[in-house]
Scaffold this active site. Structure first.
Site: not given
Length: 770
Positions: A722, A320
């Site tokens: 997030e 990621r």
């Protein structure tokens, strides 16, 4: 009946958290508040006192003889598999009986009548070891030839080498980004209660009940259907309770089944911090080319991460990081590589953003480098490199089709008065002086979905009882973020009842199986849709029943606030439900949802790993003291995209909390290991999280209320957990500008994160001498 125009608690309403009053009055029940069954025992973990080596002898006689000790567990006492690795690589033993790979690694556990007795007994162990060389950071691990803990990833698009060679300007550099401890208010804890035959039930503070269930089952050598994990709420998680709770659940369960008594395991804060994983530290090497207008032409980046002694989630975390190394910017030619390197430290794990922040900050460093090189406002460089609204291709070959960056940044630039304030900052610094100021406006583009495609699924269970009350259960866990409230609002709106009619119940593996972790900002997306699916099933049955029972067309049956219209009749909801019950209509349904469209081929480095993107932008102004390096955030303006918010009040709280937590990561929170491999920042006394006094003096936070998700997500909302964590990179960039002022903005200060007073002061001194 009162003719209310709408229900209280529909989706998109601003409501308080369902447990807010309980939180502030102390009535919210956490795992440690549960009344212990009679005879409950307490466990504590005994760990290694070296960072790397072999166990040559283990003498636990004094431990067993200590007051209150009932049992001592070692690897020999594990009836099933000695492993809690979430990847299935079998690289994370519960108890090691040979190789020690980090300081504090569990070797045994003591079970005693009190927690204090168990803790004191652990200190009596005689562990003889043969030490081996250890490496606790990336550079030392590379020098020692340490391997990667999992396979690295490479993302490529275009011809990078020739594009770099022909670029009018080229910059190479290196950036170090520190880790972060989760510092949840409620520490790790598990309470195991043995049942009959092979059964065991646990109450635990975990974000991933199904994984904890499977780990306990594997360790006990029983099928998963013998294990039940229950979670009503957590006092914070932030990713630190996604995999790290497995160890505590397993040890408590083994002890409970071995002794036939309930066992609670709650480490103190020091041990919690010493043996649980952190956010990954990164060393980022970048090489990029750009033109005279500041447009990036090619990027070559290597992202090395301190992963610790086992794989844990380091593979997807470092993946990621690469997915977000572009942030908001289009790279015509790009090559990004990860290096998830092994170290003799605790195994690093999930943390809010899951590698994304480390990728985003690298993108912003390159923008900063260009701005100082060309003598331009960094916001101009950002705009020159934004993904275009037509849909450019990311380094992982996904098209950016829902781009609202331009509108978002334009609006924030205007509402924050960025241009006038930047001129004022430049004028202020031009006068010289000890205090210098900086200002920065940075964007965020964050992909939403688990990159492990199979995790993008969820289940829910909805019951309507014959008095009209509703019972809601789903696979998501509540850690303070308001997930339970949001999903209940979806159900309330579906049936057009007040939120008070819905009982929100604890997450438990015996109701909804095979759930994914509450992580990846997907809690509302997945569980909200699953709950809605269950509601629609029940509503379809109710409509069919009403049409048949009252001889009307199905479209003549309408759910209204607190009642149901059936043709010309209007029936109170509870009476309507009772009539359906009497007619033997099934009033229960299991809902399910899986995210559509997503796919990912890791070997090829291509796919569509994200269902959509969430966007945000922040403008931050700071002051620094050039004599001490101390910093202060004078003002922060935030505009964040959550689509059509399910609950604006909760979403605002998430954005504010993420911003302050991100400030901590970038300015004050610093992990330190000594030369013996011991974590020295293992308590609030040595680890500095941001306090209320550290928040921006002026803090303006707004949701982009004009945004609506182009994808058919739950009520057209977007994830919020997030993405806002990366907004305080604007603080970090503003600090950089303040530092750069001492050299007339000619040199990129190249601050490493966190920008602690020591680092800021050293950067100021370095630039003064340039």
């Amino acid at each position: 009946m009162k003719d209310d125009p709408r229900i209280r608690g529909a989706a998109h309403d601003s409501l308080i958290h369902d447990s807010a009053i309980k939180h502030v009055t102390g009535r919210a029940e956490y795992t440690d508040d549960i009344v212990e069954p009679a005879g409950t025992l307490h466990a504590y973990i005994g760990g290694a006192d070296i960072a790397h080596g072999r166990i040559t002898a283990l003498d636990l006689a004094d431990v067993r003889a200590a007051p209150g000790v009932v049992a001592v567990l070692t690897a020999d006492d594990i009836p099933g598999r000695n492993d809690v690795s979430p990847t299935g690589l079998m690289d994370e033993p519960i108890f090691t009986d040979d190789l020690i790979q980090y300081h504090g690694q569990p070797i045994f556990a003591v079970v005693a009548t009190t927690r204090d007795a168990a803790r004191r007994a652990c200190a009596l162990a005689q562990i003889t070891t043969a030490a081996l060389p250890h490496a606790t950071d990336i550079d030392a691990a590379e020098a020692a030839g340490y391997p990667d803990v999992t396979a690295p990833l490479t993302l490529t698009r275009g011809e990078v080498a020739p594009a770099l060679a022909s670029a009018p300007h080229r910059i190479t550099g290196q950036m170090r980004v520190g880790g972060q401890d989760h510092m949840y208010l409620e520490g790790q804890i598990a309470l195991a209660i043995p049942g009959e035959d092979d059964e065991v039930s646990l109450f635990a503070s975990t974000q991933h009940p199904s994984e904890a269930q499977h780990m306990v089952a594997h360790a006990l050598g029983v099928p998963s259907n013998a294990v039940v994990i229950n979670v009503r709420r957590m006092g914070g998680g932030f990713g630190g309770k996604e995999t790290q709770m497995n160890l505590f659940c397993v040890i408590a369960a083994i002890a409970a089944k071995k002794l036939g008594r309930s066992v609670k395991l709650r480490p103190d804060r020091d041990q919690d911090m010493m043996i649980t994983g952190k956010r990954h530290d990164f060393r980022i090497d970048y090489d990029f080319g750009f033109d005279d207008q500041g447009r990036i032409l090619a990027v070559d980046g290597l992202f090395a991460a301190r992963c610790g002694w086992s794989a844990d989630l380091s593979g997807p975390v470092t993946d990621r990081a690469l997915f977000h190394a572009d942030n908001a910017y289009y790279y015509p030619a790009v090559k990004l590589r990860s290096r998830p390197i092994k170290t003799n430290t605790v195994s690093n794990t999930a943390f809010r953003g899951f590698g994304g922040p480390q990728g985003v900050i690298a993108a912003e460093r390159m923008i900063e480098e260009i701005a100082y090189s060309l003598g331009r406002d960094p916001l101009e460089i950002r705009r020159a490199n934004f993904y275009r609204e037509g849909g450019d291709i990311t380094p992982y070959h996904q098209r950016v089709e829902d781009n609202i960056l331009h509108r978002l940044v334009d609006e924030l630039e205007a509402t924050s008065d960025y241009q006038a304030r930047r001129r004022a900052v430049l004028d202020y610094n031009a006068k010289g002086g000890i205090i210098r100021k900086g200002i920065a406006l940075t964007p965020v583009k964050f992909g939403i979905s688990f990159t492990a495609t199979w995790y993008n699924q969820a289940g829910a269970l909805v019951h309507i009882y014959n008095d009209g009350s509703i019972h809601l259960n789903h696979g998501g866990t509540e850690m303070g973020q308001g997930l339970y409230t949001k999903v209940a609002q979806v159900v309330a709106e579906a049936f057009q009842v007040d939120l008070d009619c819905i009982k929100i119940t604890k997450t438990t593996t015996e109701k909804v199986p095979n759930t994914s972790a509450t992580a990846a900002s997907s809690g509302s997306d997945l569980n909200g849709m699953a709950a809605l699916d269950a509601c629609e099933q029940i509503k379809a049955r109710l409509v069919e029943f009403a049409a048949r029972h009252w001889s009307v067309a199905p479209d003549a049956v309408q759910f209204m606030p607190g009642r149901v219209a059936v043709g010309a009749q209007v029936i109170p909801f509870n009476e309507f439900i009772h009539a359906a019950y009497m007619a033997r209509v099934q009033l229960s349904a299991a809902g399910f949802y899986k995210t559509p469209e997503i796919h990912w081929d890791r070997a090829a480095g291509k796919g569509q790993p994200f269902y959509y993107f969430a966007y945000g932008a922040a403008c931050s102004e700071v002051s620094i003291d050039t004599l001490t390096g101390e910093t202060r955030v004078d003002r922060a303006d935030v505009l964040h995209d959550v689509g059509r918010s399910l609950n604006p009040a909760l979403d605002l709280g998430q954005v504010e909390g993420a911003f302050v937590q991100g400030m901590g990561w970038l300015t004050s929170e610093e992990l330190a290991w000594d030369d013996k491999g011991r974590l020295r920042t293992h308590a609030p006394s040595t680890y500095k999280i941001p306090l209320a006094s550290d928040r921006p003096r002026i803090f303006n936070v707004k949701l982009a209320d004009w945004s609506e998700n182009v994808k058919p997500t739950i009520k057209r909302s977007k994830a919020v957990g997030e993405p806002p964590f990366m907004l305080p990179i604007s603080v970090f960039e503003a600090i950089g500008m303040a530092v750069a002022s001492v050299a007339d903005y000619r040199i990129c200060p190249r601050l490493d994160a966190p920008a602690t007073p020591e680092r800021v002061l050293m950067a100021v001194e370095r630039l003064k001498q340039s």
